[in-house]
Write an enzyme that holds these catalytic residues in place. Structure first.
Site, PDB file in Angstrom:
ATOM      1  N   GLY A 134      51.197  39.789  39.428  1.00  8.01           N
ATOM      2  CA  GLY A 134      51.623  40.079  38.063  1.00  8.01           C
ATOM      3  C   GLY A 134      51.091  41.379  37.489  1.00  8.01           C
ATOM      4  O   GLY A 134      51.172  41.603  36.280  1.00  8.01           O
ATOM      5  N   ARG A 150      40.609  44.815  40.985  1.00  5.35           N
ATOM      6  CA  ARG A 150      40.536  46.140  40.411  1.00  5.35           C
ATOM      7  C   ARG A 150      41.821  46.698  39.822  1.00  5.35           C
ATOM      8  O   ARG A 150      41.780  47.724  39.143  1.00  5.35           O
ATOM      9  CB  ARG A 150      40.015  47.131  41.469  1.00  5.35           C
ATOM     10  CG  ARG A 150      40.925  47.301  42.696  1.00  5.35           C
ATOM     11  CD  ARG A 150      40.366  48.330  43.665  1.00  5.35           C
ATOM     12  NE  ARG A 150      40.493  49.679  43.145  1.00  5.35           N
ATOM     13  CZ  ARG A 150      41.591  50.425  43.222  1.00  5.35           C
ATOM     14  NH1 ARG A 150      42.667  49.948  43.831  1.00  5.35           N
ATOM     15  NH2 ARG A 150      41.635  51.620  42.715  1.00  5.35           N
ATOM     16  N   THR A 199      44.355  45.819  37.482  1.00  3.27           N
ATOM     17  CA  THR A 199      44.540  45.914  36.031  1.00  3.27           C
ATOM     18  C   THR A 199      43.431  46.766  35.418  1.00  3.27           C
ATOM     19  O   THR A 199      43.638  47.539  34.494  1.00  3.27           O
ATOM     20  CB  THR A 199      44.559  44.503  35.410  1.00  3.27           C
ATOM     21  OG1 THR A 199      45.658  43.787  35.993  1.00  3.27           O
ATOM     22  CG2 THR A 199      44.740  44.558  33.910  1.00  3.27           C
ATOM     23  N   GLY A 202      37.972  42.695  35.656  1.00  2.00           N
ATOM     24  CA  GLY A 202      38.802  42.150  36.731  1.00  2.00           C
ATOM     25  C   GLY A 202      38.546  40.668  36.861  1.00  2.00           C
ATOM     26  O   GLY A 202      37.404  40.226  36.809  1.00  2.00           O
ATOM     27  N   VAL A 203      39.621  39.898  36.994  1.00  2.00           N
ATOM     28  CA  VAL A 203      39.447  38.441  36.945  1.00  2.00           C
ATOM     29  C   VAL A 203      39.780  37.727  38.245  1.00  2.00           C
ATOM     30  O   VAL A 203      39.560  36.538  38.361  1.00  2.00           O
ATOM     31  CB  VAL A 203      40.313  37.812  35.830  1.00  2.00           C
ATOM     32  CG1 VAL A 203      39.835  38.288  34.472  1.00  2.00           C
ATOM     33  CG2 VAL A 203      41.797  38.110  36.033  1.00  2.00           C
ATOM     34  N   GLY A 204      40.309  38.438  39.229  1.00  2.00           N
ATOM     35  CA  GLY A 204      40.925  37.751  40.359  1.00  2.00           C
ATOM     36  C   GLY A 204      39.983  36.980  41.261  1.00  2.00           C
ATOM     37  O   GLY A 204      40.373  36.002  41.881  1.00  2.00           O
ATOM     38  N   GLU A 205      38.742  37.424  41.356  1.00  2.00           N
ATOM     39  CA  GLU A 205      37.892  36.868  42.408  1.00  2.00           C
ATOM     40  C   GLU A 205      36.849  35.866  41.918  1.00  2.00           C
ATOM     41  O   GLU A 205      36.552  34.883  42.595  1.00  2.00           O
ATOM     42  CB  GLU A 205      37.227  38.014  43.171  1.00  2.00           C
ATOM     43  CG  GLU A 205      38.246  38.752  44.026  1.00  2.00           C
ATOM     44  CD  GLU A 205      37.732  40.066  44.563  1.00  2.00           C
ATOM     45  OE1 GLU A 205      37.520  40.983  43.748  1.00  2.00           O
ATOM     46  OE2 GLU A 205      37.531  40.174  45.771  1.00  2.00           O
TER      47      GLU A 205
END
Lengths: 754, 294, 160
Positions: free
Chosen positions: A486, A526, A528, A711-714
């Site tokens: 996204g 990283r 966004t 960053g939120v993904g991990e």
């Protein structure tokens, strides 16, 4: 021109939930993923893989295979250039090019079952498959080693005969490929002053990233030496860089066109097929397509390292952490480069320790080369440390969130991995979890609640983006990072915010390697953050140009022009009618030509994201089956640009962690052959295994990002394993130190008599 | 490999006889096509049985049920009279794979694939199902428990085909159930499966009982010792405890990637007891009509 | 051996193709007919990415020979929208952000459509069990389940 500050009151798009720009093509089947490309006259290629865990290759005879009707080219290790040892420049886990080349195609010896030995291109995949059976490989089988404990025994077989560089020193060859050490203070001495010390060891098994799309690519090498690769990966520039390096090509000769990517989670930050496809295309003069089977994905890509971790924490009676020390052994697989350094960095990161030290070892075994997997190295470290913190809370009779709050890292605290923390949101995240109704909800018999925390860095790395004003006033943004979940939406939203125009007026494309500046991989949470920052910078440059053009039209000093709501205005003169984006764009030919800008940079000053998860489980005491019945995940997102996709990252990470905790594990037989190379027996969570995953976003703005993004993904995959384990501890009274918490293991621990 | 879709039993048996061991009959194909892909089986001829009328459809009569061997799990699940009569059999069938697999997988395939862990088989054995086998030598009726010899192997002769399954109309007071243990909630192969069918007298005494286990031996097994723990007794906790103990004792499983020998043996007892408890509820005097929740 | 000629209906269009006997329907959809909207995640029926409807029955196209499609009616994700009008499931998948990478999405959409055709008002539990054969590694399923429930509600409203 003046720049407005971005606060909540002025934001129109950030924080809303528009439909992603690439959404329609993804729900209609029109989006093209790695395996969805075809070229006229295309060949299909397949890979011959080692049936042995460790063997010397005496010879490879391809004559019969080459003679098969329809076979057009074959490559073996002899056909790839020898590569000097050199550290790779991107990706998420450390890699050496020489080793990468050997992993892509074995030279001299094979290091694991599934190791690539040869690749065949033929007119159909069936012919290529048949040809594999005609290749004769003469192996001298060598003794193998399958786990870290045996690998460091004095008489262990050596996975590599000549690896002796560690911590920059030459030592005797061994299977310890690397050692890291970090921390501060003197934990050993400090443990003496602790009232309680818990010292416990944990093990975890290798797990796979489990992306649903197998690796796939299509390569076409022209007679002029130009190469085009269509493939799905976490970075078209990474694919270009690695493929060129491994084949001795100039970067400028290679163009990589990014396909949509069907999941990566770190596992698509390296090359497996692309150099083979290019080499086969060069030899056959035809486009070559390669698609891995699911079995190949399991045997030859990923996984995340298996680990053994010992953690020792000392605390005072009042609950202050005095000292922490950890010893981490991670299996690298058959080539160096596990995530042990990151594991060592994160293991004590959430807490303020006066004395902290971690010792990590990267250990070679005859298994597939490990690859990055979402917060590489951190989930297993968190399993160890958060289990010990849970036990400490129990022993000290302190609420587990209170204990964490009491010791939580915050601004100014010296982190266990070196730098002092800037503004972080760990305390706020813990407080949100404690205040949530889930934390006090009643439980029934055989149920238990666990809490655990975790952190992950945000990688900054190198990013580029281009922003162009179109003649009709719409904006085109080109990013160089594959959109894995996204990010097109978040980039478009930030651009729309900058220009003060409708989100729908911004188009975002992912450029190929020839159409946008260099970008490191989509990884490290990283895109966004860092690429977003470049989109914002490029947008601001474009806005400055727009103001200059307007000033030119009005013949006023550009300092008097302001940009707001998609228009240039002169606030101190209301007789001047504002000029809209479209008007300036339409007239651009008369004011200086096309308006566009690109921004590139090494993004620094990145945030950290902290997560706290609450998990309720119910354990069937007669079968040992653990069901997750409620789950709430809290995370500091800095600022959620598109909250739905932030929630999605949190939910997806949580569920991957739940799978890792409960049932996912590589199972090898004694010969080193993976026994569960498919989704039937590699048990990832299915929809009916799970409750809704409540995601709670905490926003403690990252001071170094224009919109406060972290960053939120991990981070969301870091707490789930200990959250589940702590919940099982609460439900059963048993502390589990070994993964997975599968029914046989749980039942055996509940009643060892069975 | 070649594919053939004969329209009659004679034609199918002719093809299978002609090609011999290199031919393989196929119903839903959900196991066979996986075996083809992984190279476990390499037949030269696939004989698709789904176009043969005798293997399709479900007949519900006063004498009982005839279920075509190639009927999909989804169709079986939609047959309300069958679900009413033999809920354990229907639920066990519905546990074979995902919704997608249910669209194809059949009872005939589940049985003849000869996996020790096939979900429908213990339930069919417990229910006393008999299958019709037709081959070059003619037609015979075979109890389901006699079809599987060992992993991947059946007692069928060359070119013999399982055509249908027969189940009686259950007598008053009958209840059946199937329970399985898997690590997830769906999509796994059973670590243990247990089917129980029983009949209660109005007095509450158990008149008849059959117990079958899956995944605890080289083939699905009928465990009469476990059944005898209930027969002619009131099915109280002690009797159910003995049924569980007998089921565990009868289990002779292996250690493999899916579970340990000790685990399987122990859980075999647990599941046999749970299946018996559910069967008892269903056997109660006033069976609730309609389909139970999945 | 010469190829087999198969006549079938795919997404409302009558189609003919030539295939090898061992090719699956998925192979033919993707590599012969170039209908790549239907995805391959495993090839062994364990992930559901290749879900299609076969005569109104949900199946994995990887577990069916192309030859078996003779005379049958097949529906894929590519036939779900009517022109540029998205099916409510497609629309709600977008609105609920029910996809991240999107590669499992075609299978989920087809499977969910099959569910709603049978059961217009499923419970969360029924949706979860019906979709257990569709693996998603990105979303943790939460938003997918919500999207299916939301689409079901809208479709019930539209029918009323």
């Amino acid at each position: 021109m003046t720049q407005k500050t971005r606060d909540d009151q002025t934001l129109k798009w950030v924080g809303t939930r528009p439909i992603r720009p690439d959404g329609v093509e993804k729900v209609t089947g029109r989006a093209r993923y790695g395996a969805d490309f075809a070229r006229p006259d295309m060949l299909w290629a397949k890979v011959l893989r080692s049936p042995h865990a460790h063997a010397r290759i005496r010879s490879i005879d391809v004559r019969e295979a080459l003679a098969l009707d329809g076979v057009k080219a074959i490559v073996t290790g002899d056909d790839l250039p020898e590569i000097a040892s050199e550290q790779a420049f991107v990706g998420e886990e450390p890699t050496d090019y020489r080793m990468m080349s050997q992993n892509v195609l074995a030279r001299g010896k094979v290091g694991y079952v599934g190791h690539a030995i040869a690749a065949v291109a033929a007119t159909t995949s069936a012919v290529a498959e048949e040809a594999l059976g005609l290749i004769e490989v003469d192996y001298e089988i060598l003794p193998h080693v399958l786990d870290a404990v045996s690998a460091i025994a004095p008489d262990a077989p050596l996975v590599h005969d000549d690896l002796c560089d560690r911590k920059g020193e030459k030592k005797a060859p061994s299977n310890i490929a690397n050692e890291v050490e970090m921390g501060h203070g003197d934990p050993e001495a400090a443990f003496a002053s602790a009232d309680f010390v818990i010292d416990r060891s944990f093990t975890t098994q290798a797990v796979h990233q489990g992306y649903i799309e197998p690796h796939a690519c299509l390569a076409e090498a022209g007679p002029d030496g130009q190469v085009t690769i269509w493939c799905s990966s976490q970075g078209q520039f990474m694919i270009r860089g690695y493929t060129a390096k491994l084949l001795g090509l100039d970067l400028a000769q290679v163009r990589v066109v990014p396909a949509e990517i069907g999941g990566g989670f770190g596992g698509k930050t390296t090359v497996y097929l692309e150099p083979l496809a290019v080499a086969l295309s060069q030899r056959s003069g035809r486009p070559v397509k390669m698609v891995m089977s699911r079995e190949e994905v399991f045997r030859a890509t990923g996984p995340a390292s298996a680990s053994r971790i010992r953690v020792k924490i000392g605390a005072t009676r009042a609950g202050n952490f005095v000292a922490g020390e950890a010893w981490l052994d991670y299996e690298a697989g058959a080539f160096p480069g596990s995530s042990v350094a990151a594991g060592s960095m994160t293991i004590f990161a959430p807490y303020a320790f006066e004395h902290a030290r971690s010792h990590g070892r990267d250990i070679l075994v005859n298994k597939p080369k490990s690859a990055a997997y979402r917060a590489p190295g951190a989930p297993m470290a968190a399993f160890a440390v958060e289990s010990v913190v849970d036990d400490l809370a129990r022993q000290l009779e302190i609420d587990p969130i209170d204990l964490r709050l009491q010791n939580a890292a915050q601004e100014g605290v010296q982190s266990s991995f070196g730098p002092r923390y800037k503004r972080i949101g760990f305390v706020e995240t813990l407080e949100a979890a404690q205040a949530h109704p889930h934390y006090d909800a009643p439980l029934k018999a055989n149920q238990g609640r666990g809490v655990a925390a975790g952190m992950w860095f945000n990688a900054g790395l190198q990013s580029s983006a281009a922003v162009m004003v179109n003649a009709d006033g719409s904006i085109s943004v080109i990013s160089g990072n594959p959109d894995i979940g996204g990010s097109r939406a978040s980039l478009a939203m930030m651009a729309a915010e900058e220009f003060g125009i409708a989100y729908e007026k911004v188009g975002v494309r992912i450029g190929d390697t020839a159409s946008v500046g260099y970008n490191d991989v989509t990884g490290g949470s990283r895109v966004t953050l860092a690429t977003g920052k470049m989109v914002v910078e490029a947008s601001r440059q474009v806005i400055a140009q727009l103001c200059e053009r307007a000033a030119k039209v009005w013949d006023v000093d550009v300092e008097r022009v302001q940009w707001a709501d998609g228009k240039a205005t002169v606030p101190d003169d209301d007789t001047i009618k504002p000029l809209g984006l479209a008007e300036i764009a339409t007239g651009a030919g008369r004011t200086g030509g096309p308006i566009q800008a690109s921004a590139s940079g090494s993004v620094r000053g990145v945030g950290m994201s902290f997560a706290v998860h609450l998990c309720d489980v119910e354990v069937d005491p007669e079968t040992g089956k653990v069901d997750v019945i409620r789950y709430t995940a809290f995370q500091d997102a800095g600022r959620a640009i598109h909250p739905s996709y932030v929630e999605g990252q949190i939910q997806g990470g949580a569920v991957q962690g739940i799978g890792w905790a409960l049932n996912e594990a590589y199972v090898f037989d004694e010969s080193g052959r993976l026994e569960n190379p498919g989704f039937l027996d590699y048990r990832m969570p299915v929809a009916s295994d799970l409750p809704m995953i409540d995601a709670v976003i905490i926003e403690v703005a990252n001071p170094d990002h224009p919109y406060g993004v972290r960053g939120v993904g991990e981070a969301p995959i870091v707490p789930p394993i200990p959250a589940v384990a702590n919940a099982v501890r609460a439900a059963t009274g048993v502390r589990f130190s070994d993964l997975p918490l599968s029914p046989p293991r749980v039942l055996d621990a509940l009643d060892p008599a069975s | 490999m070649e594919y053939a879709a004969p329209r009659s039993l004679d034609e199918a048996i002719g093809l299978l006889s002609q090609v011999g061991v290199d031919a393989r009959p196929m119903a839903g194909g959900t196991d066979l096509l996986v075996q083809l892909r992984t190279g476990t089986r390499r037949p030269k001829l696939l004989v698709d049985l789904k176009q043969i009328p005798g293997l399709c459809g479900i007949d519900c009569g006063s004498q009982g049920f005839r279920i075509g061997a190639a009927v999909s799990g989804a169709e079986i699940g939609e047959c309300l009279p069958l679900r009413e009569a033999w809920p354990g059999v229907v639920e066990a069938t519905e546990l074979i794979g995902s919704t997608q697999i249910q669209g194809r997988a059949s009872l005939g395939g589940n049985l003849c694939n000869a996996s020790p862990a096939a979900d429908s088989v213990p339930a069919l054995i417990a229910a006393g199902a008999v299958c019709t086998v037709i081959g070059p030598g003619g037609r015979r009726e075979v109890p389901v428990e006699e079809v599987v010899r060992g992993p991947g192997e059946t007692t069928l002769s060359e070119a013999e085909i399982v055509v249908d399954f027969r189940l009686p109309q259950p007598q008053e007071g009958t209840g059946d159930a199937y329970q399985r243990m898997i690590p997830r909630t769906e999509m796994d192969i059973a670590i243990v499966g247990a089917g129980v069918s029983l009949r209660l007298a109005e007095s509450g005494e158990c008149l008849a009982c059959r117990v079958a286990l899956g995944a605890v031996a080289a083939r699905p097994i009928r465990v009469d010792a476990a059944a005898e723990a209930l027969i002619d007794r009131r099915p109280d906790a002690a009797a159910l405890g003995e049924l569980a103990a007998q089921a565990s004792a009868a289990a002779d499983p292996i250690d493999d990637k899916r579970g340990t020998r000790a685990y399987r043996s122990r859980v075999a007892g647990v599941l046999a007891r749970r299946a018996a408890e559910m069967a008892l509820r269903r056997a109660g005097p006033r069976r609730v009509a309609g389909s139970p929740a999945s | 051996m010469s190829k087999r000629h198969v006549t079938t209906t795919i997404d409302g269009e009558s189609r003919e193709f030539l295939c090898e006997d061992e090719q699956t329907l998925l192979d033919v959809l993707r590599d012969v007919l170039m209908k790549t909207g239907t995805k391959e995640g495993c090839g062994t029926g364990d992930c559901g990415a290749c879900s299609v409807m076969l005569d109104s029955r949900l199946v994995c196209s990887c577990l069916m020979l192309a030859a078996e499609a003779e005379g049958r009616v097949i529906e894929t994700v590519e036939g779900m929208a009517e022109g540029d009008r998205l099916h409510p499931l497609q629309q709600h998948f977008l609105e609920e952000a029910a996809l991240q990478c999107g590669v499992c999405t075609p299978g989920f959409l087809v499977a969910a459509q099959a569910l709603l055709a049978r059961n217009p008002d499923p419970s969360e539990r029924e949706v979860r069990f019906w979709l257990a054969g569709n693996l998603c590694r990105c979303t943790g399923y939460d938003k997918i389940i919500r999207a299916v429930l939301a689409a079901a509600a809208e479709m019930r409203g539209a029918d009323a």
